[in-house]
Design a protein around this motif. Structure first.
Motif, PDB file in Angstrom:
ATOM      1  N   ALA A 230       0.804  -1.226   0.000  1.00 26.80           N
ATOM      2  CA  ALA A 230       0.000   0.000   0.000  1.00 26.80           C
ATOM      3  C   ALA A 230       0.832   1.269   0.000  1.00 26.80           C
ATOM      4  O   ALA A 230       0.278   2.360  -0.190  1.00 26.80           O
ATOM      5  CB  ALA A 230      -0.939   0.013   1.201  1.00 26.80           C
TER       6      ALA A 230
ATOM      7  N   VAL B 138      -5.182   3.215  -3.851  1.00 20.87           N
ATOM      8  CA  VAL B 138      -5.993   2.153  -3.259  1.00 20.87           C
ATOM      9  C   VAL B 138      -7.473   2.461  -3.484  1.00 20.87           C
ATOM     10  O   VAL B 138      -7.927   3.589  -3.243  1.00 20.87           O
ATOM     11  CB  VAL B 138      -5.711   2.017  -1.753  1.00 20.87           C
ATOM     12  N   VAL B 139      -8.219   1.439  -3.949  1.00 19.93           N
ATOM     13  CA  VAL B 139      -9.656   1.592  -4.169  1.00 19.93           C
ATOM     14  C   VAL B 139     -10.391   0.551  -3.335  1.00 19.93           C
ATOM     15  O   VAL B 139     -10.137  -0.655  -3.458  1.00 19.93           O
ATOM     16  CB  VAL B 139     -10.031   1.404  -5.651  1.00 19.93           C
ATOM     17  N   VAL B 140     -11.292   1.015  -2.469  1.00 21.61           N
ATOM     18  CA  VAL B 140     -12.138   0.125  -1.667  1.00 21.61           C
ATOM     19  C   VAL B 140     -13.516   0.086  -2.307  1.00 21.61           C
ATOM     20  O   VAL B 140     -14.159   1.127  -2.488  1.00 21.61           O
ATOM     21  CB  VAL B 140     -12.248   0.622  -0.212  1.00 21.61           C
TER      22      VAL B 140
ATOM     23  N   MET C 200      -8.715   3.001   8.295  1.00 16.26           N
ATOM     24  CA  MET C 200      -8.753   3.884   7.125  1.00 16.26           C
ATOM     25  C   MET C 200      -7.759   5.027   7.286  1.00 16.26           C
ATOM     26  O   MET C 200      -7.093   5.430   6.316  1.00 16.26           O
ATOM     27  CB  MET C 200     -10.166   4.429   6.920  1.00 16.26           C
TER      28      MET C 200
ATOM     29  N   LEU D 255      -4.433   3.525   6.585  1.00 15.70           N
ATOM     30  CA  LEU D 255      -4.273   3.316   5.143  1.00 15.70           C
ATOM     31  C   LEU D 255      -3.961   4.635   4.447  1.00 15.70           C
ATOM     32  O   LEU D 255      -3.092   4.697   3.569  1.00 15.70           O
ATOM     33  CB  LEU D 255      -5.547   2.698   4.568  1.00 15.70           C
ATOM     34  N   ARG D 256      -4.660   5.678   4.827  1.00 18.52           N
ATOM     35  CA  ARG D 256      -4.455   6.972   4.163  1.00 18.52           C
ATOM     36  C   ARG D 256      -3.044   7.499   4.383  1.00 18.52           C
ATOM     37  O   ARG D 256      -2.486   8.158   3.506  1.00 18.52           O
ATOM     38  CB  ARG D 256      -5.492   7.987   4.662  1.00 18.52           C
TER      39      ARG D 256
ATOM     40  N   ALA E  36      -0.863   5.261   1.819  1.00 21.39           N
ATOM     41  CA  ALA E  36      -1.143   5.312   0.388  1.00 21.39           C
ATOM     42  C   ALA E  36      -0.911   6.702  -0.196  1.00 21.39           C
ATOM     43  O   ALA E  36      -0.889   7.708   0.522  1.00 21.39           O
ATOM     44  CB  ALA E  36      -2.582   4.877   0.131  1.00 21.39           C
TER      45      ALA E  36
ATOM     46  N   VAL F 106      -6.559   7.313  -1.818  1.00 23.68           N
ATOM     47  CA  VAL F 106      -7.546   6.293  -1.465  1.00 23.68           C
ATOM     48  C   VAL F 106      -8.912   6.727  -1.995  1.00 23.68           C
ATOM     49  O   VAL F 106      -9.360   7.845  -1.724  1.00 23.68           O
ATOM     50  CB  VAL F 106      -7.635   6.080   0.066  1.00 23.68           C
TER      51      VAL F 106
ATOM     52  N   TRP G  99     -13.104   5.403  -2.425  1.00 16.09           N
ATOM     53  CA  TRP G  99     -14.127   4.449  -1.948  1.00 16.09           C
ATOM     54  C   TRP G  99     -15.217   4.391  -3.005  1.00 16.09           C
ATOM     55  O   TRP G  99     -15.767   5.423  -3.401  1.00 16.09           O
ATOM     56  CB  TRP G  99     -14.699   4.902  -0.611  1.00 16.09           C
TER      57      TRP G  99
ATOM     58  N   HIS H 258     -11.419   9.929   5.139  1.00 15.34           N
ATOM     59  CA  HIS H 258     -10.066   9.490   4.826  1.00 15.34           C
ATOM     60  C   HIS H 258      -9.870   9.165   3.345  1.00 15.34           C
ATOM     61  O   HIS H 258      -8.861   8.573   2.975  1.00 15.34           O
ATOM     62  CB  HIS H 258      -9.715   8.251   5.652  1.00 15.34           C
ATOM     63  N   VAL H 259     -10.833   9.534   2.504  1.00 13.43           N
ATOM     64  CA  VAL H 259     -10.726   9.205   1.076  1.00 13.43           C
ATOM     65  C   VAL H 259     -10.750  10.472   0.229  1.00 13.43           C
ATOM     66  O   VAL H 259     -11.292  11.509   0.643  1.00 13.43           O
ATOM     67  CB  VAL H 259     -11.859   8.250   0.631  1.00 13.43           C
TER      68      VAL H 259
END
Length: 211
Positions: A125, A130-132, A149, A152-153, A156, A159, A161, A184-185
Protein backbone atom coordinates in the motif's frame (compact mmCIF):
# COMPACT_ATOMS: atom_id res chain seq x y z
CA UNK A 1 4.16 -0.78 -17.19
CA UNK A 2 5.97 -1.47 -20.43
CA UNK A 3 3.00 -0.41 -22.55
CA UNK A 4 2.69 3.09 -21.14
CA UNK A 5 -0.19 4.88 -19.43
CA UNK A 6 -3.63 3.28 -19.15
CA UNK A 7 -6.25 4.91 -21.41
CA UNK A 8 -9.55 4.59 -19.47
CA UNK A 9 -11.92 5.79 -22.21
CA UNK A 10 -10.55 3.46 -24.88
CA UNK A 11 -10.49 0.57 -22.41
CA UNK A 12 -14.16 1.00 -21.44
CA UNK A 13 -15.16 1.45 -25.09
CA UNK A 14 -13.51 -1.88 -25.93
CA UNK A 15 -15.35 -3.53 -23.02
CA UNK A 16 -18.70 -2.14 -24.19
CA UNK A 17 -18.06 -3.32 -27.73
CA UNK A 18 -17.44 -6.82 -26.38
CA UNK A 19 -20.50 -7.11 -24.17
CA UNK A 20 -18.72 -5.97 -21.03
CA UNK A 21 -15.94 -8.51 -21.27
CA UNK A 22 -12.48 -7.09 -20.44
CA UNK A 23 -10.85 -8.27 -23.67
CA UNK A 24 -7.85 -5.96 -23.37
CA UNK A 25 -6.74 -2.68 -21.91
CA UNK A 26 -5.82 0.29 -24.07
CA UNK A 27 -2.77 2.43 -23.43
CA UNK A 28 -1.42 5.83 -24.29
CA UNK A 29 2.19 6.38 -25.23
CA UNK A 30 4.82 4.73 -23.12
CA UNK A 31 5.78 6.65 -20.01
CA UNK A 32 7.44 6.18 -16.65
CA UNK A 33 6.49 3.38 -14.28
CA UNK A 34 3.00 4.05 -12.87
CA UNK A 35 2.05 3.68 -9.24
CA UNK A 36 0.77 0.36 -7.98
CA UNK A 37 -3.02 0.02 -7.86
CA UNK A 38 -4.62 -1.93 -4.99
CA UNK A 39 -8.25 -3.05 -5.26
CA UNK A 40 -10.10 -4.15 -2.10
CA UNK A 41 -13.44 -5.72 -3.10
CA UNK A 42 -16.21 -6.34 -0.55
CA UNK A 43 -17.85 -9.72 -1.39
CA UNK A 44 -20.31 -9.84 1.51
CA UNK A 45 -23.99 -10.63 1.11
CA UNK A 46 -25.08 -7.01 0.64
CA UNK A 47 -22.57 -6.63 -2.21
CA UNK A 48 -23.62 -9.86 -3.99
CA UNK A 49 -25.45 -8.07 -6.85
CA UNK A 50 -22.23 -6.26 -7.77
CA UNK A 51 -19.50 -8.77 -6.90
CA UNK A 52 -19.28 -10.45 -10.31
CA UNK A 53 -19.07 -7.16 -12.24
CA UNK A 54 -16.52 -5.69 -9.83
CA UNK A 55 -14.31 -8.79 -9.98
CA UNK A 56 -14.47 -8.68 -13.79
CA UNK A 57 -13.34 -5.08 -13.58
CA UNK A 58 -10.55 -6.13 -11.19
CA UNK A 59 -9.55 -8.86 -13.65
CA UNK A 60 -9.24 -6.29 -16.44
CA UNK A 61 -7.01 -4.11 -14.28
CA UNK A 62 -4.91 -6.91 -12.79
CA UNK A 63 -4.19 -8.48 -16.17
CA UNK A 64 -2.26 -5.51 -17.52
CA UNK A 65 -1.26 -3.22 -14.67
CA UNK A 66 0.88 -3.54 -11.50
CA UNK A 67 -2.24 -4.21 -9.43
CA UNK A 68 -3.00 -6.26 -6.33
CA UNK A 69 -6.55 -7.48 -5.62
CA UNK A 70 -8.02 -8.63 -2.29
CA UNK A 71 -11.56 -9.55 -1.24
CA UNK A 72 -13.11 -8.36 2.01
CA UNK A 73 -15.87 -10.11 3.95
CA UNK A 74 -15.46 -11.85 7.26
CA UNK A 75 -11.82 -12.41 6.27
CA UNK A 76 -9.22 -11.12 3.84
CA UNK A 77 -8.29 -13.11 0.71
CA UNK A 78 -5.66 -12.22 -1.89
CA UNK A 79 -6.88 -13.08 -5.41
CA UNK A 80 -4.27 -11.27 -7.52
CA UNK A 81 -2.78 -14.49 -8.89
CA UNK A 82 -6.16 -15.94 -9.85
CA UNK A 83 -7.26 -12.75 -11.62
CA UNK A 84 -4.11 -12.51 -13.71
CA UNK A 85 -5.19 -15.51 -15.78
CA UNK A 86 -6.05 -14.54 -19.34
CA UNK A 87 -9.56 -15.99 -19.69
CA UNK A 88 -12.04 -13.99 -17.54
CA UNK A 89 -14.31 -16.97 -16.83
CA UNK A 90 -11.38 -19.12 -15.73
CA UNK A 91 -10.02 -16.24 -13.64
CA UNK A 92 -13.34 -15.56 -11.90
CA UNK A 93 -13.92 -19.25 -11.22
CA UNK A 94 -10.47 -19.53 -9.68
CA UNK A 95 -11.08 -16.43 -7.55
CA UNK A 96 -14.43 -17.83 -6.38
CA UNK A 97 -12.79 -21.06 -5.28
CA UNK A 98 -10.14 -19.11 -3.37
CA UNK A 99 -12.64 -16.97 -1.43
CA UNK A 100 -14.30 -18.88 1.45
CA UNK A 101 -16.68 -16.12 2.56
CA UNK A 102 -18.60 -15.05 -0.56
CA UNK A 103 -22.04 -13.58 0.31
CA UNK A 104 -21.33 -13.77 4.03
CA UNK A 105 -20.98 -11.07 6.65
CA UNK A 106 -18.87 -7.93 6.67
CA UNK A 107 -16.08 -7.04 9.05
CA UNK A 108 -14.42 -4.21 7.19
CA UNK A 109 -12.31 -2.95 10.07
CA UNK A 110 -10.92 -6.40 10.85
CA UNK A 111 -10.19 -7.30 7.23
CA UNK A 112 -8.63 -3.92 6.49
CA UNK A 113 -6.41 -4.32 9.56
CA UNK A 114 -5.41 -7.78 8.31
CA UNK A 115 -4.52 -6.28 4.92
CA UNK A 116 -2.42 -3.52 6.47
CA UNK A 117 -0.66 -5.83 8.93
CA UNK A 118 0.24 -8.52 6.41
CA UNK A 119 0.51 -6.65 3.10
CA UNK A 120 0.03 -2.91 3.24
CA UNK A 121 2.56 -1.99 5.91
CA UNK A 122 5.18 -4.17 4.20
CA UNK A 123 4.99 -2.25 0.96
CA UNK A 124 1.88 -3.13 -1.05
CA UNK A 125 0.00 0.00 0.00
CA UNK A 126 2.95 2.35 0.30
CA UNK A 127 2.42 5.27 -2.11
CA UNK A 128 -0.13 3.18 -4.02
CA UNK A 129 -3.54 4.16 -5.37
CA UNK A 130 -5.99 2.15 -3.26
CA UNK A 131 -9.66 1.59 -4.17
CA UNK A 132 -12.14 0.13 -1.67
CA UNK A 133 -15.32 -1.30 -3.23
CA UNK A 134 -17.99 -1.57 -0.53
CA UNK A 135 -21.48 -0.39 0.41
CA UNK A 136 -20.16 0.38 3.88
CA UNK A 137 -22.34 -1.98 5.94
CA UNK A 138 -20.17 -2.94 8.89
CA UNK A 139 -20.99 -5.69 11.40
CA UNK A 140 -17.86 -4.99 13.39
CA UNK A 141 -16.73 -1.88 15.24
CA UNK A 142 -16.99 1.25 13.04
CA UNK A 143 -14.35 2.86 15.23
CA UNK A 144 -11.86 0.17 14.22
CA UNK A 145 -12.66 0.79 10.55
CA UNK A 146 -12.02 4.51 11.03
CA UNK A 147 -8.65 3.79 12.66
CA UNK A 148 -7.61 1.46 9.83
CA UNK A 149 -8.75 3.88 7.12
CA UNK A 150 -6.65 6.61 8.74
CA UNK A 151 -3.73 4.21 8.81
CA UNK A 152 -4.27 3.32 5.14
CA UNK A 153 -4.45 6.97 4.16
CA UNK A 154 -1.10 7.67 5.79
CA UNK A 155 0.52 4.86 3.77
CA UNK A 156 -1.14 5.31 0.39
CA UNK A 157 -0.72 8.01 -2.22
CA UNK A 158 -4.49 8.18 -2.76
CA UNK A 159 -7.55 6.29 -1.46
CA UNK A 160 -10.92 6.06 -3.23
CA UNK A 161 -14.13 4.45 -1.95
CA UNK A 162 -16.54 3.00 -4.49
CA UNK A 163 -20.11 2.34 -3.30
CA UNK A 164 -22.52 1.05 -5.99
CA UNK A 165 -25.47 2.44 -4.02
CA UNK A 166 -24.07 5.95 -4.41
CA UNK A 167 -25.37 5.93 -7.98
CA UNK A 168 -28.99 5.87 -6.83
CA UNK A 169 -31.04 9.05 -6.79
CA UNK A 170 -31.27 10.50 -3.30
CA UNK A 171 -28.49 8.38 -1.87
CA UNK A 172 -27.09 9.60 1.44
CA UNK A 173 -23.84 8.22 2.93
CA UNK A 174 -25.36 7.13 6.24
CA UNK A 175 -24.02 3.56 6.51
CA UNK A 176 -21.72 3.23 9.51
CA UNK A 177 -18.71 2.26 7.41
CA UNK A 178 -19.15 5.12 4.96
CA UNK A 179 -19.62 7.66 7.73
CA UNK A 180 -16.27 6.87 9.33
CA UNK A 181 -14.39 6.13 6.10
CA UNK A 182 -15.29 9.11 3.93
CA UNK A 183 -13.10 11.55 5.86
CA UNK A 184 -10.07 9.49 4.83
CA UNK A 185 -10.73 9.20 1.08
CA UNK A 186 -10.18 11.48 -1.90
CA UNK A 187 -13.60 10.74 -3.38
CA UNK A 188 -16.70 8.61 -2.88
CA UNK A 189 -17.66 7.16 -6.28
CA UNK A 190 -20.52 4.99 -7.55
CA UNK A 191 -19.00 2.31 -9.80
CA UNK A 192 -22.39 0.71 -10.54
CA UNK A 193 -22.23 1.02 -14.35
CA UNK A 194 -19.76 1.02 -17.23
CA UNK A 195 -19.82 4.82 -17.25
CA UNK A 196 -19.05 5.15 -13.54
CA UNK A 197 -16.31 2.51 -13.77
CA UNK A 198 -14.82 4.57 -16.58
CA UNK A 199 -14.94 7.61 -14.30
CA UNK A 200 -13.15 5.55 -11.65
CA UNK A 201 -10.41 4.60 -14.13
CA UNK A 202 -9.95 8.27 -14.97
CA UNK A 203 -9.53 9.11 -11.27
CA UNK A 204 -7.12 6.21 -10.73
CA UNK A 205 -5.06 7.22 -13.77
CA UNK A 206 -4.96 10.84 -12.64
CA UNK A 207 -3.88 9.88 -9.12
CA UNK A 208 -1.36 7.34 -10.35
CA UNK A 209 0.51 9.39 -12.90
CA UNK A 210 4.26 8.80 -12.94
CA UNK A 211 6.25 10.00 -9.97
Amino acid sequence: NRRGELDPRRTMRIMRENGGEPIRLAYRRKGKRPRRVVLLVDVSGSMSPYADALLRFAHAVARRTPAEVFTLGTRLTRVSRQLRQRDPEVALAAASRAVPDFAGGTRLGDTLRAFLDRWGQRGVARQAVVVVFSDGWERGDPGLLGEQMARLRRLAHAVFWVNPHAGRAGYQPVQSGIVVAQRHVEKLLAGHSMQTLEELLVEVRRAGRAR
